[in-house]
Design an enzyme around this catalytic site. Structure first.
Site, PDB file in Angstrom:
ATOM      1  N   GLY A  15     -15.671  65.495 -21.299  1.00 52.28           N
ATOM      2  CA  GLY A  15     -15.500  63.941 -21.206  1.00 52.28           C
ATOM      3  C   GLY A  15     -14.865  64.118 -22.010  1.00 52.28           C
ATOM      4  O   GLY A  15     -13.891  65.032 -22.848  1.00 52.28           O
ATOM      5  N   ALA A  17     -12.782  61.537 -25.381  1.00 53.24           N
ATOM      6  CA  ALA A  17     -11.954  61.604 -26.955  1.00 53.24           C
ATOM      7  C   ALA A  17     -13.935  60.393 -27.444  1.00 53.24           C
ATOM      8  O   ALA A  17     -13.586  60.066 -26.822  1.00 53.24           O
ATOM      9  CB  ALA A  17     -10.807  61.339 -26.901  1.00 53.24           C
ATOM     10  N   LYS A  21     -20.281  64.102 -25.404  1.00 52.93           N
ATOM     11  CA  LYS A  21     -20.351  64.952 -24.689  1.00 52.93           C
ATOM     12  C   LYS A  21     -21.140  66.165 -25.680  1.00 52.93           C
ATOM     13  O   LYS A  21     -21.990  66.641 -25.442  1.00 52.93           O
ATOM     14  CB  LYS A  21     -19.176  65.479 -24.393  1.00 52.93           C
ATOM     15  CG  LYS A  21     -17.929  65.712 -24.977  1.00 52.93           C
ATOM     16  CD  LYS A  21     -16.666  66.332 -24.496  1.00 52.93           C
ATOM     17  CE  LYS A  21     -15.742  66.268 -25.160  1.00 52.93           C
ATOM     18  NZ  LYS A  21     -15.320  65.620 -26.304  1.00 52.93           N
ATOM     19  N   THR A  43     -15.870  76.831 -31.770  1.00 52.89           N
ATOM     20  CA  THR A  43     -14.660  78.219 -31.921  1.00 52.89           C
ATOM     21  C   THR A  43     -13.145  77.219 -32.947  1.00 52.89           C
ATOM     22  O   THR A  43     -12.089  77.997 -32.337  1.00 52.89           O
ATOM     23  CB  THR A  43     -14.389  77.508 -30.163  1.00 52.89           C
ATOM     24  OG1 THR A  43     -13.770  75.969 -30.198  1.00 52.89           O
ATOM     25  CG2 THR A  43     -14.843  78.045 -28.862  1.00 52.89           C
ATOM     26  N   HIS A  58     -21.009  69.257 -40.107  1.00 54.32           N
ATOM     27  CA  HIS A  58     -22.471  69.461 -38.221  1.00 54.32           C
ATOM     28  C   HIS A  58     -23.013  70.638 -38.824  1.00 54.32           C
ATOM     29  O   HIS A  58     -23.747  69.850 -38.524  1.00 54.32           O
ATOM     30  CB  HIS A  58     -20.703  70.461 -37.939  1.00 54.32           C
ATOM     31  CG  HIS A  58     -19.740  69.435 -37.808  1.00 54.32           C
ATOM     32  ND1 HIS A  58     -18.576  69.864 -36.795  1.00 54.32           N
ATOM     33  CD2 HIS A  58     -19.702  67.714 -37.008  1.00 54.32           C
ATOM     34  CE1 HIS A  58     -17.871  68.817 -36.025  1.00 54.32           C
ATOM     35  NE2 HIS A  58     -18.371  67.868 -36.672  1.00 54.32           N
ATOM     36  N   ARG A  59     -23.093  71.333 -39.699  1.00 49.75           N
ATOM     37  CA  ARG A  59     -24.482  72.384 -40.454  1.00 49.75           C
ATOM     38  C   ARG A  59     -25.288  71.299 -40.276  1.00 49.75           C
ATOM     39  O   ARG A  59     -26.913  71.415 -40.311  1.00 49.75           O
ATOM     40  CB  ARG A  59     -24.231  73.574 -41.126  1.00 49.75           C
ATOM     41  CG  ARG A  59     -23.239  74.537 -40.863  1.00 49.75           C
ATOM     42  CD  ARG A  59     -23.153  75.381 -41.865  1.00 49.75           C
ATOM     43  NE  ARG A  59     -22.545  76.502 -41.736  1.00 49.75           N
ATOM     44  CZ  ARG A  59     -22.057  77.419 -40.827  1.00 49.75           C
ATOM     45  NH1 ARG A  59     -23.857  78.243 -41.656  1.00 49.75           N
ATOM     46  NH2 ARG A  59     -21.433  78.230 -41.457  1.00 49.75           N
ATOM     47  N   GLU A  70     -19.158  81.252 -35.658  1.00 51.72           N
ATOM     48  CA  GLU A  70     -17.483  80.780 -35.522  1.00 51.72           C
ATOM     49  C   GLU A  70     -17.225  81.567 -34.511  1.00 51.72           C
ATOM     50  O   GLU A  70     -17.523  83.166 -34.345  1.00 51.72           O
ATOM     51  CB  GLU A  70     -16.470  80.746 -36.636  1.00 51.72           C
ATOM     52  CG  GLU A  70     -17.138  79.164 -37.213  1.00 51.72           C
ATOM     53  CD  GLU A  70     -16.424  79.646 -38.992  1.00 51.72           C
ATOM     54  OE1 GLU A  70     -15.624  80.120 -39.127  1.00 51.72           O
ATOM     55  OE2 GLU A  70     -17.347  78.884 -40.112  1.00 51.72           O
ATOM     56  N   ASP A  89     -19.376  74.670 -28.420  1.00 51.32           N
ATOM     57  CA  ASP A  89     -18.483  73.061 -28.926  1.00 51.32           C
ATOM     58  C   ASP A  89     -17.307  73.965 -29.815  1.00 51.32           C
ATOM     59  O   ASP A  89     -16.509  74.088 -30.929  1.00 51.32           O
ATOM     60  CB  ASP A  89     -19.327  72.863 -29.490  1.00 51.32           C
ATOM     61  CG  ASP A  89     -18.750  71.236 -29.451  1.00 51.32           C
ATOM     62  OD1 ASP A  89     -18.011  70.946 -29.185  1.00 51.32           O
ATOM     63  OD2 ASP A  89     -19.308  70.371 -29.995  1.00 51.32           O
TER      64      ASP A  89
END
Lengths: 179, 179, 179
Positions: A15, A17, A21, A43, A58-59, A70, A89
């Site tokens: 996808g 920006a 996605k 990543t 995010h977590r 990571e 991701d």
């Protein structure tokens, strides 16, 4: 995203920006987890304070059903022995890390494709579509988008589900004939 | 690419950088050739040593079933009387050559569309999708992507098959309802 | 565009530069008007002579079935009480106007999505897909494409029809399974 997707083993979610996605990939991964836990493989590197704050956010957003790890470079090693569903991701950031580290990106792409093909548990890989604009002036940017295009072809070939997400909605590229 | 495509007369294969569009177009053209030879029309010029090496590499990769010709500007003349299946790779490079030569690109696009519409043998045209990024700063790049978008619309209108290739996988735009 | 689309209430028509998205949106809006008049809401400003000339050209091209209005910023107010079919062209320009005016673009996007969801008459919104190229060097361009991506997701979520137009041909993103 109300449409339930059919079962899959390995999915590539492409996808642009802010296309939605990652949310789509989270939905697919949690569906595969079926109430159990899933592994989120970031990543990105938590190298600086800003990135640590983002990862913490995010977590928190993803909640307790996720284990976050990571893998800025050693991506294959990070999922190879995992039996829970894994979300990676994203591949474009991994590619960027490989290039910055001077790695053999074509070889690493082949190694990733082999590991994806051999993986026995559900695996969802997210990546950015970056090749549909004007040819960049910058030589590094041109090399990056060429590498990204080749990597997407390699990974798509070993996945049984490939989608292009646009405005939060998935276009199914594989299996063909399905929406 | 295991899905066999239905018969077609004229096909436009669009895709981003390293999307697999050329390989897809080769597959379609050879299927139309049905064991006979096909014509590869390169819009690049073998002007310098680097390009000659690339073209030699392409010839070797494609193998004996292909006859290669160059048509950097006179594209219509190069396929008009050909009865074997023809692959044109690619329209964006042809457009770039036209702009560099100061030609009337809108007029040339109309003339190409008329020739495609009138062509009696299988014809596959490859082009880069370049219009889905941020508006370029550079005026020439903006003009190029506008010309490319208009050219794609013209050619798509006279083709009976149009695909957008993403990660090596074709999304069928025409005929609608088909995958 | 020979395929007739099914009835819709609110449609989002995405596409790259010169993809044919506006022509597609005009076709859908006039089909909804069923012989009556429709409203063309331009998000551009007739601020200078060049833009006034372009808008006059658009009016002439669209013909008598259209009423043209400008809404560079107050987009919701411009269509909220309208009962005729409305075409908004385009959201990316509106977003650009909001950013230039220092508005809260996320808040305005939410407000637009609410107004679209609440609208009782046919509404067609056009926007540019700008997120499938290389990450721009320019911070403002990066912010713009992030805002555009989020806006597209919000609006797509409240539309019952979403299409991506490529080379003048619509790929149906919503409802899924339809082409």
């Amino acid at each position: 995203m109300t449409t339930l997707s059919p079962p899959f083993s390995r999915a590539l979610i492409l996808g642009g920006a802010r296309s939605g996605k990652s949310a789509r990939a989270e939905t697919l991964t949690l569906a595969a987890a079926a109430g159990g836990t899933a592994v989120y493989l970031a990543t990105s590197e938590a190298g600086d304070a800003e990135m640590q704050t983002r990862i913490a956010g995010h977590r928190a957003r993803r909640g307790a059903e996720w284990t976050t790890r990571e893998a800025p470079l050693a991506l294959v090693e990070a999922f190879a022995t995992e039996t829970r569903p894994v979300l990676v991701d994203c591949l474009t950031l991994w590619l960027s890390n490989l290039m910055a580290a001077g790695r053999d990106v074509a070889g690493e792409g082949d190694r990733l494709a082999d590991a994806v093909a051999a993986h026995a548990s559900p695996l969802v890989l997210v990546s950015n579509e970056v090749g549909m604009g004007i040819v960049p002036d910058n030589a590094l940017a041109r090399a990056f988008r060429d590498h990204a295009g080749r990597l997407h072809q390699k990974i798509a070939a070993v996945c049984d589900r490939v989608e292009l997400v646009v405005a939060g909605l998935p276009l199914v590229l594989k299996p063909q004939g399905l929406q």
